[in-house]
Design a protein around this motif. Sequence first.
Motif, PDB file in Angstrom:
ATOM      1  N   SER A  95      13.978  71.189  47.720  1.00 63.00           N
ATOM      2  CA  SER A  95      15.271  71.341  48.377  1.00 63.00           C
ATOM      3  C   SER A  95      15.441  72.713  49.000  1.00 63.00           C
ATOM      4  O   SER A  95      16.365  72.935  49.790  1.00 63.00           O
ATOM      5  N   ALA A  96      14.562  73.660  48.663  1.00 66.26           N
ATOM      6  CA  ALA A  96      14.705  75.028  49.147  1.00 66.26           C
ATOM      7  C   ALA A  96      13.789  75.356  50.322  1.00 66.26           C
ATOM      8  O   ALA A  96      13.768  76.491  50.793  1.00 66.26           O
ATOM      9  N   TYR A  97      13.033  74.379  50.806  1.00 67.41           N
ATOM     10  CA  TYR A  97      12.263  74.605  52.032  1.00 67.41           C
ATOM     11  C   TYR A  97      13.243  74.796  53.190  1.00 67.41           C
ATOM     12  O   TYR A  97      14.242  74.065  53.291  1.00 67.41           O
ATOM     13  N   PRO A  98      12.988  75.746  54.058  1.00 60.87           N
ATOM     14  CA  PRO A  98      13.914  76.004  55.172  1.00 60.87           C
ATOM     15  C   PRO A  98      14.247  74.766  55.998  1.00 60.87           C
ATOM     16  O   PRO A  98      15.405  74.542  56.354  1.00 60.87           O
ATOM     17  N   MET A  99      13.235  73.937  56.290  1.00 62.95           N
ATOM     18  CA  MET A  99      13.499  72.790  57.156  1.00 62.95           C
ATOM     19  C   MET A  99      14.174  71.640  56.416  1.00 62.95           C
ATOM     20  O   MET A  99      14.784  70.766  57.044  1.00 62.95           O
ATOM     21  N   VAL A 100      14.086  71.617  55.103  1.00 63.01           N
ATOM     22  CA  VAL A 100      14.863  70.647  54.327  1.00 63.01           C
ATOM     23  C   VAL A 100      16.343  71.017  54.408  1.00 63.01           C
ATOM     24  O   VAL A 100      17.212  70.158  54.583  1.00 63.01           O
ATOM     25  N   ARG A 101      16.624  72.302  54.310  1.00 61.45           N
ATOM     26  CA  ARG A 101      18.019  72.743  54.420  1.00 61.45           C
ATOM     27  C   ARG A 101      18.535  72.588  55.855  1.00 61.45           C
ATOM     28  O   ARG A 101      19.717  72.337  56.063  1.00 61.45           O
ATOM     29  N   ILE A 145      22.649  62.620  63.127  1.00 64.31           N
ATOM     30  CA  ILE A 145      22.000  61.305  63.117  1.00 64.31           C
ATOM     31  C   ILE A 145      23.017  60.199  62.803  1.00 64.31           C
ATOM     32  O   ILE A 145      22.640  59.052  62.555  1.00 64.31           O
ATOM     33  N   GLY A 146      24.309  60.553  62.834  1.00 67.27           N
ATOM     34  CA  GLY A 146      25.351  59.563  62.588  1.00 67.27           C
ATOM     35  C   GLY A 146      25.476  59.208  61.117  1.00 67.27           C
ATOM     36  O   GLY A 146      25.070  59.974  60.236  1.00 67.27           O
ATOM     37  N   LYS A 147      26.020  58.057  60.840  1.00 59.20           N
ATOM     38  CA  LYS A 147      26.170  57.589  59.465  1.00 59.20           C
ATOM     39  C   LYS A 147      24.805  57.220  58.899  1.00 59.20           C
ATOM     40  O   LYS A 147      24.042  56.475  59.519  1.00 59.20           O
ATOM     41  N   VAL A 148      24.486  57.718  57.716  1.00 58.91           N
ATOM     42  CA  VAL A 148      23.198  57.417  57.076  1.00 58.91           C
ATOM     43  C   VAL A 148      23.164  55.948  56.676  1.00 58.91           C
ATOM     44  O   VAL A 148      24.083  55.447  56.004  1.00 58.91           O
ATOM     45  N   GLU A 149      22.072  55.257  57.080  1.00 60.68           N
ATOM     46  CA  GLU A 149      21.963  53.822  56.818  1.00 60.68           C
ATOM     47  C   GLU A 149      20.780  53.466  55.928  1.00 60.68           C
ATOM     48  O   GLU A 149      20.862  52.548  55.113  1.00 60.68           O
ATOM     49  N   TYR A 150      19.660  54.183  56.092  1.00 59.93           N
ATOM     50  CA  TYR A 150      18.455  53.894  55.318  1.00 59.93           C
ATOM     51  C   TYR A 150      17.771  55.199  54.905  1.00 59.93           C
ATOM     52  O   TYR A 150      17.748  56.164  55.680  1.00 59.93           O
ATOM     53  N   ILE A 151      17.211  55.201  53.702  1.00 61.80           N
ATOM     54  CA  ILE A 151      16.450  56.359  53.221  1.00 61.80           C
ATOM     55  C   ILE A 151      15.156  55.866  52.605  1.00 61.80           C
ATOM     56  O   ILE A 151      15.162  54.958  51.756  1.00 61.80           O
ATOM     57  N   ASN A 152      14.067  56.484  53.015  1.00 62.81           N
ATOM     58  CA  ASN A 152      12.749  56.136  52.475  1.00 62.81           C
ATOM     59  C   ASN A 152      12.075  57.411  51.966  1.00 62.81           C
ATOM     60  O   ASN A 152      11.950  58.383  52.707  1.00 62.81           O
ATOM     61  N   VAL A 153      11.672  57.403  50.694  1.00 66.34           N
ATOM     62  CA  VAL A 153      10.986  58.556  50.112  1.00 66.34           C
ATOM     63  C   VAL A 153       9.690  58.099  49.458  1.00 66.34           C
ATOM     64  O   VAL A 153       9.675  57.094  48.731  1.00 66.34           O
ATOM     65  N   GLU A 154       8.652  58.854  49.702  1.00 70.06           N
ATOM     66  CA  GLU A 154       7.346  58.560  49.113  1.00 70.06           C
ATOM     67  C   GLU A 154       6.783  59.852  48.517  1.00 70.06           C
ATOM     68  O   GLU A 154       6.699  60.873  49.199  1.00 70.06           O
ATOM     69  N   HIS A 185      16.289  63.389  43.966  1.00 64.70           N
ATOM     70  CA  HIS A 185      17.077  64.585  44.268  1.00 64.70           C
ATOM     71  C   HIS A 185      16.999  64.929  45.746  1.00 64.70           C
ATOM     72  O   HIS A 185      18.008  65.280  46.372  1.00 64.70           O
ATOM     73  N   LEU A 186      15.800  64.855  46.327  1.00 66.08           N
ATOM     74  CA  LEU A 186      15.636  65.206  47.739  1.00 66.08           C
ATOM     75  C   LEU A 186      16.448  64.273  48.630  1.00 66.08           C
ATOM     76  O   LEU A 186      17.088  64.720  49.592  1.00 66.08           O
ATOM     77  N   ALA A 187      16.436  62.994  48.311  1.00 62.49           N
ATOM     78  CA  ALA A 187      17.209  62.022  49.097  1.00 62.49           C
ATOM     79  C   ALA A 187      18.705  62.315  49.014  1.00 62.49           C
ATOM     80  O   ALA A 187      19.407  62.314  50.032  1.00 62.49           O
ATOM     81  N   SER A 188      19.188  62.578  47.817  1.00 61.89           N
ATOM     82  CA  SER A 188      20.608  62.868  47.643  1.00 61.89           C
ATOM     83  C   SER A 188      20.983  64.214  48.252  1.00 61.89           C
ATOM     84  O   SER A 188      22.061  64.369  48.829  1.00 61.89           O
ATOM     85  N   ILE A 229       9.851  62.199  53.355  1.00 58.56           N
ATOM     86  CA  ILE A 229      11.180  61.582  53.363  1.00 58.56           C
ATOM     87  C   ILE A 229      11.585  61.269  54.791  1.00 58.56           C
ATOM     88  O   ILE A 229      11.371  62.068  55.706  1.00 58.56           O
ATOM     89  N   ARG A 230      12.160  60.079  54.969  1.00 58.47           N
ATOM     90  CA  ARG A 230      12.708  59.658  56.259  1.00 58.47           C
ATOM     91  C   ARG A 230      14.133  59.172  56.040  1.00 58.47           C
ATOM     92  O   ARG A 230      14.382  58.367  55.139  1.00 58.47           O
ATOM     93  N   ILE A 231      15.049  59.679  56.838  1.00 64.43           N
ATOM     94  CA  ILE A 231      16.446  59.287  56.751  1.00 64.43           C
ATOM     95  C   ILE A 231      16.887  58.752  58.105  1.00 64.43           C
ATOM     96  O   ILE A 231      16.771  59.445  59.126  1.00 64.43           O
ATOM     97  N   PHE A 232      17.377  57.516  58.114  1.00 64.32           N
ATOM     98  CA  PHE A 232      17.774  56.846  59.352  1.00 64.32           C
ATOM     99  C   PHE A 232      19.284  56.709  59.401  1.00 64.32           C
ATOM    100  O   PHE A 232      19.910  56.247  58.437  1.00 64.32           O
TER     101      PHE A 232
END
Length: 460
Positions: A223-229, A240-249, A293-296, A352-355
């Motif tokens: 969570s502390a990587y610059p580009m994650v923040r 990206i508007g309202k979050v609809e889908y989250i995929n984490v691997e 945690h990353l998704a949330s 992680i991908r957030i749509f």
Amino acid sequence: YQPEHKFRLCFSSSGINFSDFFGNLPPDSMPEKPASLASERHCSNGVSPPNSGISSLLHAIGAIPNFTDIIIFFVMIYKIKYIMKTNKLSLGIVGGGPKSWIGHVHRISARYDDQYEIVAGVFSRSAKLSISFGKSLGITKDRCYSNYTEMANKEAKREDGIDVVAIMTPPSSHQIIAEKFIDKNVHIISDKPFAGNLDQAIRLHNKIKSNKKIKYALTHNYSAYPMVREAKVLVEKGKIGKVEYINVEYIQDWSGGVNITSKNAKKKLKWKLDNKIVGASAVLNEIGTHSYHLASYISGLKGKTIFADIKQISNKIKMDDNAQVMINFTNGAKGMFWTSVMARGGVYGLRIRIFGSKGSLEWVQNDPNYLRLNPARGAVKLLERDFHNAKFSTKFSRIKFGHPEGYLDAFANIYREFAHSIKYKSKKRFFYPNEDEGLETAKFINACKISSKRKKWVKI
């Protein structure tokens, strides 16, 4: 001193400035011969120095024979003033002994920004080993302890006792160790997970909330990587508007490329085989907690219900090694997580991908300086850390764009932010994970275990 040498000592109202001595050299770049450099810079070849207080002093000193010692004296004063100004926090460590790679990570990260000084610790169940390792880190023998209870009690009695303790032990010990130091009003920074299981997590969370004198940080370092923040802020701004889908691997390979059998399991997996040590689930406590945690963290959403399928190595080796989880978030978004510690050839693959309704974001930990922003319409944007359209990430970067930052830097961001939150009374927003996020991950893991056993959807 000769009476015929007349001079005046002039001090500016702003005090001594390091650049008056050595221009723009940083404080940690002290020249080998400071007096010579100062004299050459300000008083050589008959050139008068700028009209500032300390420069006038140096000019006068430079005109007088045998006064280089005075220059060195003022340099020493500045160094002392600079060191005192940093106001380092005294840090104690529990765990992270000589064979612990994560212990090495914590110690390096704590030292990154000169916010802490490691002054005490217990590094092994063996008192002899704890002392020898502690001394190798520069800790005095009397502050190398045999157990965390001794450390908490003795440090609390010292006038120069620790301000913060860093915990880097197996999951099931996090709660009991943290509580011992909370009772002594010591701030806590702990490796993940928050606790071994949900019962421990609830007790620890209540304990933290009951003591207003301490703060708590949890090293969910991704969570502390610059580009994650940067991604977190983009979601908050509605890019990206309202979050609809989250995929984490998140996959790893603990097998080392060999089949895990009852004969080699203990050697390969060590304490992770023991549920009393690893906690509720090896795969979920060790890396699944990062995924959730990353998704949330980026989306700002909490899970509502989940359906989990957790696999163990075999009927004989009952260690959770793979988890696939479907999740419904509070805003109606859908999520899919896959985490495994037996993915052969998997080299720490976290993605992680957030749509959302307007586009999507994608971040890959193995290429952490870039964030992919995919609009629903238009060209794909590849945002680079500290560059142009990713300026929020600059706040958490140490070097300029084009030069990679990574794992240690992210860890250090949590340590630095936590130190600032302790030392400075400010309404500034801090981004490090805390006890509330820790409790949420524990709830998630507990729900996954129940769901997998019952083979049905479960509320978090």
